[in-house]
Every structure is written in structure tokens, then in C-alpha cells.
Design a protein around this motif. Structure first.
Motif, mmCIF file in Angstrom:
data_model
loop_
_atom_site.group_PDB
_atom_site.id
_atom_site.type_symbol
_atom_site.label_atom_id
_atom_site.label_comp_id
_atom_site.label_asym_id
_atom_site.label_seq_id
_atom_site.Cartn_x
_atom_site.Cartn_y
_atom_site.Cartn_z
ATOM 1 N N SER A 83 -37.962 -5.347 -3.429
ATOM 2 C CA SER A 83 -38.123 -5.956 -2.100
ATOM 3 C C SER A 83 -39.471 -6.645 -1.960
ATOM 4 O O SER A 83 -39.614 -7.600 -1.192
ATOM 5 N N GLU A 84 -40.470 -6.179 -2.696
ATOM 6 C CA GLU A 84 -41.790 -6.812 -2.665
ATOM 7 C C GLU A 84 -41.827 -8.093 -3.503
ATOM 8 O O GLU A 84 -42.663 -8.957 -3.257
ATOM 9 N N CYS A 85 -40.908 -8.197 -4.470
ATOM 10 C CA CYS A 85 -40.943 -9.324 -5.410
ATOM 11 C C CYS A 85 -39.954 -10.426 -5.089
ATOM 12 O O CYS A 85 -40.219 -11.593 -5.395
ATOM 13 N N LEU A 86 -38.812 -10.068 -4.488
ATOM 14 C CA LEU A 86 -37.734 -11.031 -4.323
ATOM 15 C C LEU A 86 -37.205 -11.050 -2.892
ATOM 16 O O LEU A 86 -36.922 -9.982 -2.324
ATOM 17 N N PRO A 87 -37.022 -12.216 -2.304
ATOM 18 C CA PRO A 87 -36.433 -12.334 -0.971
ATOM 19 C C PRO A 87 -34.898 -12.350 -1.041
ATOM 20 O O PRO A 87 -34.235 -13.240 -0.506
ATOM 21 N N ILE A 88 -34.353 -11.378 -1.755
ATOM 22 C CA ILE A 88 -32.910 -11.284 -1.978
ATOM 23 C C ILE A 88 -32.446 -9.904 -1.537
ATOM 24 O O ILE A 88 -33.124 -8.902 -1.793
ATOM 25 N N ASP A 89 -31.311 -9.833 -0.884
ATOM 26 C CA ASP A 89 -30.795 -8.570 -0.375
ATOM 27 C C ASP A 89 -29.996 -7.845 -1.454
ATOM 28 O O ASP A 89 -29.073 -8.414 -2.045
ATOM 29 N N PHE A 90 -30.373 -6.611 -1.718
ATOM 30 C CA PHE A 90 -29.623 -5.737 -2.618
ATOM 31 C C PHE A 90 -29.256 -4.486 -1.821
ATOM 32 O O PHE A 90 -29.930 -3.453 -1.914
ATOM 33 N N PRO A 91 -28.201 -4.551 -1.030
ATOM 34 C CA PRO A 91 -27.910 -3.505 -0.040
ATOM 35 C C PRO A 91 -27.637 -2.124 -0.610
ATOM 36 O O PRO A 91 -27.836 -1.119 0.086
ATOM 37 N N THR A 92 -27.192 -2.031 -1.854
ATOM 38 C CA THR A 92 -26.831 -0.726 -2.408
ATOM 39 C C THR A 92 -27.875 -0.185 -3.382
ATOM 40 O O THR A 92 -27.741 0.931 -3.874
ATOM 41 N N PHE A 93 -28.930 -0.960 -3.646
ATOM 42 C CA PHE A 93 -29.908 -0.545 -4.653
ATOM 43 C C PHE A 93 -30.924 0.433 -4.067
ATOM 44 O O PHE A 93 -31.296 0.343 -2.887
ATOM 45 N N ASP A 94 -31.403 1.324 -4.896
ATOM 46 C CA ASP A 94 -32.505 2.202 -4.530
ATOM 47 C C ASP A 94 -33.729 1.328 -4.249
ATOM 48 O O ASP A 94 -34.171 0.575 -5.122
ATOM 49 N N PRO A 95 -34.292 1.407 -3.035
ATOM 50 C CA PRO A 95 -35.429 0.532 -2.690
ATOM 51 C C PRO A 95 -36.696 0.821 -3.485
ATOM 52 O O PRO A 95 -37.630 0.022 -3.465
ATOM 53 N N SER A 96 -36.725 1.942 -4.189
ATOM 54 C CA SER A 96 -37.937 2.289 -4.943
ATOM 55 C C SER A 96 -37.927 1.762 -6.369
ATOM 56 O O SER A 96 -38.876 1.993 -7.128
ATOM 57 N N VAL A 97 -36.878 1.032 -6.780
ATOM 58 C CA VAL A 97 -36.807 0.481 -8.138
ATOM 59 C C VAL A 97 -38.000 -0.453 -8.375
ATOM 60 O O VAL A 97 -38.290 -1.335 -7.556
ATOM 61 N N THR A 98 -38.680 -0.252 -9.498
ATOM 62 C CA THR A 98 -39.899 -1.016 -9.782
ATOM 63 C C THR A 98 -39.714 -2.002 -10.929
ATOM 64 O O THR A 98 -38.745 -1.934 -11.693
ATOM 65 N N VAL A 99 -40.667 -2.889 -11.058
ATOM 66 C CA VAL A 99 -40.684 -3.852 -12.147
ATOM 67 C C VAL A 99 -40.703 -3.129 -13.491
ATOM 68 O O VAL A 99 -39.982 -3.497 -14.429
ATOM 69 N N GLU A 100 -41.522 -2.084 -13.618
ATOM 70 C CA GLU A 100 -41.601 -1.372 -14.881
ATOM 71 C C GLU A 100 -40.266 -0.720 -15.241
ATOM 72 O O GLU A 100 -39.874 -0.700 -16.408
ATOM 73 N N GLN A 101 -39.546 -0.206 -14.255
ATOM 74 C CA GLN A 101 -38.241 0.378 -14.535
ATOM 75 C C GLN A 101 -37.245 -0.674 -15.009
ATOM 76 O O GLN A 101 -36.414 -0.394 -15.878
ATOM 77 N N LEU A 102 -37.338 -1.875 -14.486
ATOM 78 C CA LEU A 102 -36.485 -2.955 -14.969
ATOM 79 C C LEU A 102 -36.831 -3.293 -16.420
ATOM 80 O O LEU A 102 -35.941 -3.520 -17.247
ATOM 81 N N LEU A 103 -38.118 -3.312 -16.742
ATOM 82 C CA LEU A 103 -38.564 -3.626 -18.103
ATOM 83 C C LEU A 103 -38.076 -2.602 -19.123
ATOM 84 O O LEU A 103 -37.772 -2.952 -20.266
ATOM 85 N N THR A 104 -38.005 -1.338 -18.721
ATOM 86 C CA THR A 104 -37.688 -0.248 -19.653
ATOM 87 C C THR A 104 -36.246 0.230 -19.542
ATOM 88 O O THR A 104 -35.891 1.259 -20.112
ATOM 89 N N HIS A 105 -35.404 -0.493 -18.807
ATOM 90 C CA HIS A 105 -33.978 -0.132 -18.655
ATOM 91 C C HIS A 105 -33.814 1.254 -18.029
ATOM 92 O O HIS A 105 -32.905 2.009 -18.388
ATOM 93 N N THR A 106 -34.677 1.586 -17.091
ATOM 94 C CA THR A 106 -34.595 2.892 -16.424
ATOM 95 C C THR A 106 -34.412 2.746 -14.910
ATOM 96 O O THR A 106 -34.649 3.694 -14.167
ATOM 97 N N SER A 107 -33.998 1.561 -14.455
ATOM 98 C CA SER A 107 -33.884 1.317 -13.015
ATOM 99 C C SER A 107 -32.660 1.980 -12.390
ATOM 100 O O SER A 107 -32.655 2.313 -11.207
#
Length: 342
Positions: A83-107
Motif C-alpha cells: 500500500s505504501e508502494c503502489l496506488p492499486i487495490d488488493f482487497p484480499t491481500f495481507d496489508p503487511s506484505v513487504t517488498v522483501e517478502q516479495l523478493l524472497t517468495h515469502t509474501s
């Protein structure tokens, strides 16, 4: 064409049906270089050192480098949330998902191609025209409103996570993803022949990807993968360009020393066989302590790719193929002959 500059590779077992390009380098010396098969079967155009190959997920490393560059510039943080990085709605996603978790496939976010339950990438495009997938946002309807796949913090390979990282690169830089990579990764790395090319507008010296059927017939992969690659895969490179990428990364020409070290750090354990994941690359440890190799790989219909850096011998290997398999066997043969097999 076969260039052999090291006797270790004199009897390298190369399968006669291998189609692609293989390269082994130590520092600036080419130890082995081989091209075999056709870039275009119908016209019988043979592979050359200048042939560009699709590398599928092998270019997740490029995306990770881009994110690390933006972190160095203070435009993004590894702890930043979606939510801090993208102005896109992801209604079902955990709001605490971080950039590092995306990088390491742990989101834990949903994936548009879940490799744990699907094994045929072509299935995605049977009801969804692949020629509509030309930019990163085109992937969003495939996962944006799906439920979380699992809790964050657990490794599960995820292509959609890298699509989001690419969108973050676009948002933070003001450039399209492919323009950013070509300007700030390919150019400084000396990857002069590489790029994100559309399948319906391929430049010269680009290998067509081939899918072999059980009856001996074949077809190209033009209707089996997105028409243009993006942040999770699909760039085209030459074998020498990929070797240049490793050299530039290891020489701190793409990232500072501290950030390079962070990219190469084993951030998450993948299995009990010494496999870990850093940022955009796999890390194989020996006895769970010493690094045997840092490597990337990619598989799509009509594409197989492996490339690695072996720190103990300072050796780089690259295997590109325009068929759905073949790169793995060639890589293993190279490792045995180079004396770097685990």
C-alpha cells in the motif's frame, strides 16, 4: 561452432539433440563456448555467439537488482508495504506484505501461475489471449482479487510477487519496467544485445522457442507465453551478455558492495538439501555453510536456461536453449568437467 580453450572440456558429453548456446568463463577468459542446433528450424539458421535466447524466470535477478538500486537511492525500502508502494487495490491481500517478502517468495500472496498445482504454462492462455499481455498491469486481473495463498513468511515460489516488484519499479522510477532494466541494468552491465522483445516484433539473431510433440512434429512457442516478457521473466539475452551481468554484479558496477552482499545473502531456506534463496537468485550451500553456487534458471514452453557463478573457482557458466528442456543436463555436464560439481 565449437570454441575450446581449456582441455577440461575436451570430452564434454553434449547430447546430439541439444539446441542452444553454452559458455564457461573464469574472470575474463573463455574456457568453453559452444553453439549447437537451429535458432530457426524452418530456415535452418544455426545458433551463433550473437543469438539471443529467451530465459524465462532467469531474469528475476534483473528485477531484484532494480529494486536494490531503488533502495540505495532511498526511493523504496525493503520494509515498505504494498500500500505504501503502489496506488492499486488488493482487497484480499495481507496489508503487511513487504517488498522483501516479495523478493524472497515469502509474501503468501496468490500467484497467477501456481507451480505447486499447475505444470503447464500453456494452460493459462487457452481462454486468455496471450497477445493481450504486453505490460505488467495486464497480469493483475489474473491474481489481484484472489485470496491469500498462505501466511506470509513461508517460502513458496511466486511469479505474481515479481510482477508487483516490477510495478513498484515503474512507480518509483517513472519509467516502464523494460525501459528501466535496459537503461540501468543492461547498459551498465554491457549487455548490448539483450532486451525485452515482443514475440511479434523480434529483432534479428533471436532464437525462436520450440515445443516438440510426441509424434516428432514441432511448433514455436509464440502462442504459449506472453507476447512480451516482464518482471517475472521473458527477457532475451545472449550467453556472453549473461556472463557480463555476473561480472558487473560481482564487480559492484550495478550495486554498491553492501547492497550486492545483501542480494547474495541466503535470506530464506528452501529445503533441507542446502538450497536457499537470496534476492532474485538461488543459493546452493555445501554442508549448509559454504556457498557452492549462486544461480538462476528459467523454464517456459520452448525455453530452458541455467546460469551460475561458482565462488570457489570464480567461474561463470551460462546455458541457453530454445527448447523446453536440455539446459539442465548441459549445466550438470559442465559442472562435472569444470570440477565444480557438489
Amino acid at each position: 561452432m565449437n570454441k575450446l580453450l581449456d582441455d577440461h572440456f575436451a570430452d564434454l558429453p553434449i547430447k546430439p539433440d541439444f539446441s542452444g548456446s553454452a559458455l564457461v568463463m573464469r574472470q575474463d577468459d573463455i574456457l568453453f563456448e559452444r553453439q549447437q542446433g537451429y535458432a530457426n528450424r524452418a530456415e535452418q539458421i544455426e545458433h551463433q555467439t550473437s543469438t539471443r535466447f529467451g530465459i524465462a524466470s532467469g531474469c528475476k535477478l534483473f528485477t531484484a537488482i532494480a529494486i536494490c538500486q531503488l533502495v540505495e537511492q532511498g526511493k523504496v525500502a525493503f520494509t515498505s508495504t504494498l500500500s505504501e508502494c503502489l496506488p492499486i487495490d488488493f482487497p484480499t491481500f495481507d496489508p503487511s506484505v513487504t517488498v522483501e517478502q516479495l523478493l524472497t517468495h515469502t509474501s503468501g500472496i496468490p500467484d497467477y501461475f501456481d507451480e505447486s498445482v499447475m505444470d503447464d504454462f500453456e494452460d493459462l492462455w487457452r481462454t486468455r489471449p496471450m497477445y493481450h499481455i504486453r505490460q505488467l498491469r495486464d497480469f493483475l486481473p489474473m491474481f489481484q482479487h484472489e485470496p491469500m495463498r498462505q501466511e506470509s513468511g513461508v517460502f513458496q515460489y511466486n511469479n505474481a510477487g515479481y510482477i508487483l516488484l516490477g510495478l513498484i519499479v515503474e512507480q518509483a522510477s517513472g519509467l516502464t519496467f523494460s525501459d528501466y532494466i535496459e537503461r540501468f541494468v543492461f547498459k551498465p552491465a554491457g549487455m548490448t544485445a539483450s532486451g525485452y522483445f515482443s514475440l511479434d516484433a523480434l529483432p534479428a539473431n533471436t532464437a525462436l522457442g520450440y515445443i516438440d510433440n510426441a509424434d516428432g512434429s514441432w511448433r514455436t512457442n509464440h502462442y504459449s507465453i506472453p507476447v512480451k516478457g516482464g518482471a517475472d521473466g521473458g527477457a532475451f539475452v545472449t550467453a556472453r551478455d549473461m556472463a557480463n551481468l555476473w561480472s558487473a554484479l560481482l564487480g559492484h558496477r550495478l550495486l554498491g558492495e553492501e547492497m550486492t552482499s545483501r542480494l547474495f545473502t541466503p535470506h530464506i531456506k528452501v529445503n533441507d538439501k542446502g538450497t536457499h534463496y537470496g534476492y532474485g537468485l538461488w543459493i546452493q550451500l555445501e554442508s549448509n555453510r559454504h556457498v557452492f553456487k549462486y544461480h538462476v534458471m528459467g523454464y517456459d514452453p520452448g525455453v530452458s536456461f541455467h546460469s551460475a557463478y561458482y565462488p570457489a573457482t570464480e567461474t561463470i557458466s551460462v546455458v541457453c536453449s530454445n527448447e523446453s528442456d536440455g539446459a539442465f543436463d548441459m549445466m550438470k555436464a559442465i559442472e562435472m568437467k569444470a570440477g565444480v560439481s557438489s
